[in-house]
Enzyme design. Sequence first.
Site, mmCIF file in Angstrom:
data_model
loop_
_atom_site.group_PDB
_atom_site.id
_atom_site.type_symbol
_atom_site.label_atom_id
_atom_site.label_comp_id
_atom_site.label_asym_id
_atom_site.label_seq_id
_atom_site.Cartn_x
_atom_site.Cartn_y
_atom_site.Cartn_z
ATOM 1 N N ASP A 1 25.496 -94.739 -43.096
ATOM 2 C CA ASP A 1 24.882 -94.456 -41.807
ATOM 3 C C ASP A 1 24.505 -95.783 -41.156
ATOM 4 O OD1 ASP A 1 23.464 -92.867 -39.777
ATOM 5 O OD2 ASP A 1 21.652 -93.611 -40.731
ATOM 6 N N ASP B 1 21.976 -96.323 -37.764
ATOM 7 C CA ASP B 1 20.591 -96.440 -37.290
ATOM 8 C C ASP B 1 19.600 -96.048 -38.381
ATOM 9 O OD1 ASP B 1 21.877 -97.034 -34.973
ATOM 10 O OD2 ASP B 1 21.155 -95.317 -33.828
ATOM 11 N N ASP C 1 19.545 -92.031 -44.199
ATOM 12 C CA ASP C 1 18.100 -91.872 -44.117
ATOM 13 C C ASP C 1 17.659 -90.579 -43.452
ATOM 14 O OD1 ASP C 1 19.043 -93.047 -41.512
ATOM 15 O OD2 ASP C 1 16.924 -92.801 -41.025
#
Length: 259
Positions: free
Chosen positions: A11, A13, A199
């Site tokens: 991922d 961001d 996240d």
Amino acid sequence: MPSPPFLVFTDLDGTLLDHEDYSHDPAEPALARLRAAGVPVILASSKTAGEIAPLRADLGLADHPAIVENGAGVLEPGAEAPEDRGRYGELRVLLDRLPASLRAAFRGFGDWDVPMIARRTGLPLAEAELAARRRFSEPGLWRGSEAQKAAFLGALAAQGVQAREGGRFLTLSFGGTKASRMAEIAARYGRPFTVALGDAPNDVEMLEAADLGFVIANPHRPSLPPLSGEAGGRIVRIDAAGPKGWNAAMERVIKGRGI
């Protein structure tokens, strides 16, 4: 092509990129070691192809595919962002056909001008313009009740539209996930060992599908609930946030895999 030592799916961001300033500098030591060892690092993000193409090049990862718009599409190695809008117009039409009470509670990128997208995302104007050039999905903010949200998602599901919760936005699309794209891309490389880092809720399927997953801390959002594979050590939580946590996780993998 020869099978690499392993594959990394990450991922952006809040994971490889800092949540606030989008810097990846703290992750550069591990990134450099992976590039030198010939380990493909495959970006997997809600970002558009227009956003990912220059970022992928800056990271030295242009030789590898990237997963765009939460798995709704793939940007092929070396490719620039396509000029057409894909199925985005169709998605917006279905969204606008919803009952007004439900539609009004969701505001997406197509409802905002570029300066508003910049404010909502924290991106510079030029990058916000790239984020607006969507082909497969519509991120936005939900402002209604949970009961309204259930009705909203149900009405869209009846039209073949799925929703994913990310680090910032609720994203609508016609399907495809980071996990399904990860499986497709891993097959291209001969299905080597896979590592995934994320996240947010839209990373969970990818983390659980990988041979080894890392949940990177994000102090800006609630922690993910316990995940399948966590009790057995197949998914590991990293206390450091963003690219610092990413670097710590990958240094652990590099050492463990003998790179």
